[in-house]
Design a protein around this motif. Structure first.
Motif, short mmCIF file in Angstrom:
data_model
loop_
_atom_site.label_atom_id
_atom_site.label_comp_id
_atom_site.label_asym_id
_atom_site.label_seq_id
_atom_site.Cartn_x
_atom_site.Cartn_y
_atom_site.Cartn_z
N LEU A 1 44.72 52.67 44.51
CA LEU A 1 43.68 51.90 45.30
C LEU A 1 44.77 50.88 46.15
CD1 LEU A 1 41.27 50.86 46.24
CD2 LEU A 1 40.94 49.88 44.07
N GLY A 2 45.85 50.15 45.08
CA GLY A 2 46.49 49.29 45.59
C GLY A 2 47.43 49.58 46.83
N GLY A 3 47.79 50.95 46.90
CA GLY A 3 48.74 51.59 47.96
C GLY A 3 47.71 51.58 49.22
N LEU A 4 46.47 51.91 49.04
CA LEU A 4 45.61 52.12 50.21
C LEU A 4 45.28 50.66 50.73
CD1 LEU A 4 43.30 54.75 48.68
CD2 LEU A 4 44.72 55.15 50.56
N THR A 5 45.27 49.59 49.99
CA THR A 5 44.87 48.53 50.56
C THR A 5 45.86 47.34 50.75
OG1 THR A 5 44.51 47.87 48.11
CG2 THR A 5 42.54 48.72 49.28
N ASP A 6 47.18 48.00 50.85
CA ASP A 6 48.17 47.01 51.23
C ASP A 6 47.90 46.09 52.38
OD1 ASP A 6 49.97 47.26 49.11
OD2 ASP A 6 51.16 49.01 50.18
N GLU A 7 47.15 46.55 53.44
CA GLU A 7 47.19 45.76 54.49
C GLU A 7 45.91 44.75 54.33
OE1 GLU A 7 48.82 45.93 57.26
OE2 GLU A 7 50.13 47.54 56.27
N ALA A 8 44.98 44.78 53.37
CA ALA A 8 44.02 43.62 52.94
C ALA A 8 44.37 42.94 51.68
CB ALA A 8 42.85 44.58 52.60
N ALA A 9 45.22 41.86 51.96
CA ALA A 9 45.92 41.30 51.16
C ALA A 9 45.14 40.53 49.79
CB ALA A 9 46.55 39.95 51.82
N GLU A 10 43.91 40.21 50.01
CA GLU A 10 43.21 39.68 49.21
C GLU A 10 42.58 40.90 48.07
OE1 GLU A 10 39.83 37.35 50.38
OE2 GLU A 10 40.92 35.86 51.56
N VAL A 11 42.39 41.77 48.86
CA VAL A 11 42.07 43.09 47.91
C VAL A 11 43.13 43.48 47.23
CG1 VAL A 11 41.11 45.33 47.92
CG2 VAL A 11 40.01 43.67 49.54
N ALA A 12 44.37 43.67 47.85
CA ALA A 12 45.29 44.17 46.90
C ALA A 12 46.02 43.18 45.78
CB ALA A 12 46.55 44.25 48.15
N SER A 13 45.55 41.86 46.16
CA SER A 13 46.05 40.93 44.86
C SER A 13 45.16 40.94 43.78
CB SER A 13 45.88 39.56 45.53
OG SER A 13 45.98 38.45 44.58
N LYS A 14 43.93 41.20 44.10
CA LYS A 14 42.85 41.45 43.06
C LYS A 14 43.38 42.78 42.35
CE LYS A 14 39.32 38.36 44.83
NZ LYS A 14 37.99 38.34 45.33
N VAL A 15 43.64 43.77 42.94
CA VAL A 15 43.78 45.11 42.22
C VAL A 15 45.06 44.82 41.43
CG1 VAL A 15 44.59 47.68 42.76
CG2 VAL A 15 42.77 46.56 44.33
N ALA A 16 46.16 44.16 41.90
CA ALA A 16 47.18 43.97 41.10
C ALA A 16 46.95 43.25 39.78
CB ALA A 16 48.25 43.03 42.01
N MET A 17 45.93 42.37 39.78
CA MET A 17 45.64 41.60 38.54
C MET A 17 44.85 42.36 37.65
SD MET A 17 44.64 37.60 39.96
CE MET A 17 43.66 38.15 41.31
N LEU A 18 44.02 43.32 38.15
CA LEU A 18 43.12 44.30 37.37
C LEU A 18 44.31 45.32 36.73
CD1 LEU A 18 40.13 45.14 39.91
CD2 LEU A 18 40.02 44.38 37.38
N ILE A 19 45.15 45.58 37.36
CA ILE A 19 46.31 46.87 36.75
C ILE A 19 46.76 45.86 35.46
CG2 ILE A 19 48.34 47.71 37.06
CD1 ILE A 19 47.63 48.12 40.33
N THR A 20 47.14 44.76 35.64
CA THR A 20 47.82 43.98 34.68
C THR A 20 46.81 43.74 33.62
OG1 THR A 20 49.21 42.67 36.02
CG2 THR A 20 48.83 41.76 33.88
N ALA A 21 45.62 43.60 33.97
CA ALA A 21 44.38 43.18 32.84
C ALA A 21 44.31 44.53 32.13
CB ALA A 21 43.10 42.94 33.37
N VAL A 22 43.89 45.68 32.54
CA VAL A 22 43.75 46.82 32.15
C VAL A 22 44.93 47.48 31.40
CG1 VAL A 22 43.54 49.41 32.61
CG2 VAL A 22 42.14 47.85 33.93
N ASN A 23 46.22 47.13 31.88
CA ASN A 23 47.49 47.57 30.93
C ASN A 23 47.29 46.48 29.73
OD1 ASN A 23 48.70 49.66 32.11
ND2 ASN A 23 49.61 48.29 33.65
N GLY A 24 46.75 45.36 29.55
CA GLY A 24 46.62 44.69 28.52
C GLY A 24 45.58 44.75 27.36
N LEU A 25 44.73 45.86 27.67
CA LEU A 25 43.92 46.18 26.76
C LEU A 25 44.12 46.69 25.35
CD1 LEU A 25 40.77 48.10 28.94
CD2 LEU A 25 40.53 45.64 27.79
N SER A 26 43.55 46.45 24.41
CA SER A 26 44.37 46.95 23.37
C SER A 26 43.77 48.26 23.08
CB SER A 26 43.95 46.08 21.96
OG SER A 26 42.67 45.62 21.95
#
Length: 382
Positions: free
Chosen positions: A357-382
């Protein structure tokens, strides 16, 4: 993304061997569905290459490309091999790098003839720019076999269809030259790989060596001479491109945008203003204030749901076109469903979908930024 990994796909054993000769200590990696990858490194580099054989045709190339992307999550996918030249301006042995790929068999048959309805995929801007740089510096020629005549690199359209094209006077030859007269080369796999890359948010580069003129000389003595030479030239350029790609990935300031690196300053201070002044901060992390609590699956589910509105907004203002929007919604749905499983495998699949999804939304900066934060958050799940 596996930052030092590039997938290289070929259709023919001749092409496969031209790439494999450049790998150090390739090791077998067997996919659960039987696809065989060989993973090795390029000599004196940190670049890892996962190499696989697709066989002929866009359909099999598309399936194997998507399988490779899911297996390795590479920095890029390179399709490497030989092709026929559509015009005399592209000499035998030269290399063609696709700026865009035509799936030329799309059309509608009407009483007055066949009307073209192609699909077109443009090469990702960054990898196209890097390929032009590699061609300008001419450093790739050192990767080619010794004693070879110097060959040039051309950038332009490549036409990919479902037939072996070996005539300049057939109906198909005339039709292709009429409707795709800017295409430099013709082959049978690039459209499938380009589609797989588009759907999975993975950059694709197509590198082809010209082995024939698509003029009836395939399978002749001349073809037997030029095909291995063209395959070797394509492999030489592609492996040099892979090296530069991985080097650039490692030096990119965006490389660690999803995780703090050594020397970062993290400010988590709610309802206050904090200033830090220093000449140098090295090998340190400064955290001010109480850390935010780790996200829960319910929190993440809500944030994923809110992304749907963000995607709709991006489409409405033209940042995302309709096909990309549909693909992005599909990946978002996959991420949401995988997260509901509340398992380590589900978390991994959710992260992979979010990366696409991040790769598809590179041109939409706000969306890509939120996707990046979500990836970090999901990776942080125990």
């Amino acid at each position: 993304m596996t930052e030092n990994m590039v997938v290289v796909l070929t259709a023919l054993n001749l092409e496969y061997d031209a790439v494999r000769r450049r790998l150090v200590a390739p090791q077998l990696q067997l996919h659960e569905r039987g696809t065989r990858f060989e993973v090795g490194s390029l000599r004196d580099t940190g670049c890892q290459v996962a190499l696989a054989l697709t066989s002929k045709g866009n359909h099999s190339a598309a399936v194997l490309a998507e399988r490779a992307i899911h297996e390795f999550d590479p920095a890029a996918v390179l399709f490497v091999g030989v092709a026929g030249a559509l015009w005399d301006a592209t000499p035998l042995g030269d290399v063609v790098v696709a700026t865009h790929v035509y799936a030329y068999h799309g059309g509608t048959s009407e009483d007055d003839g066949l009307k073209a309805r192609p699909r077109v995929w443009e090469a990702e801007h960054g990898i196209s720019q890097l390929a032009s740089h590699v061609a300008r510096t001419d450093g790739w020629t050192g990767h080619a076999g010794s004693g070879r005549h110097h060959h040039n690199v051309h950038f332009g359209a490549i036409a990919a269809g479902e037939i072996v094209h070996n005539s300049r006077i057939s109906y198909e030859a005339a039709w292709i030259r009429q409707h795709y007269n800017d295409a430099l080369a013709i082959e049978m796999e690039s459209a499938g790989v380009a589609q797989a890359g588009h759907l999975n948010g993975s950059p694709v580069a197509v590198v082809r060596g010209i082995s024939d003129k698509a003029d009836g000389t395939k399978n002749t003595a001349g073809d037997g001479t030029w095909q291995p030479r063209a395959a070797d030239n394509a492999a030489a350029f592609a492996t040099r491109l892979a090296e530069e790609l991985i080097t650039e990935q490692g030096n990119s300031p965006m490389r660690h945008r999803n995780k703090p690196s050594s020397g970062d300053v993290t400010h988590i201070a709610h309802g206050s203003t904090v200033g830090i002044q220093a000449r140098d901060v090295t090998n340190s992390t400064v955290t001010i204030g109480p850390a935010q609590p780790a996200a829960t699956p319910d929190d993440l589910a809500a944030k994923l749901a809110s992304l749907r509105d963000e995607l709709e907004r991006a489409r409405s203002i033209g940042t995302l076109d309709s096909p990309t929007y549909e693909d992005a919604q599909h990946e978002l749905a996959l991420a949401s469903e995988a997260l509901k499983e509340d398992t380590s495998d589900g978390k991994s699949r959710s992260v992979r979908a979010l990366k696409r999804l991040g790769g598809l939304t590179d041109e939409a900066a706000e969306v890509a930024s939120k996707v990046a934060m979500l990836i970090t958050a999901v990776n942080g799940l125990s």
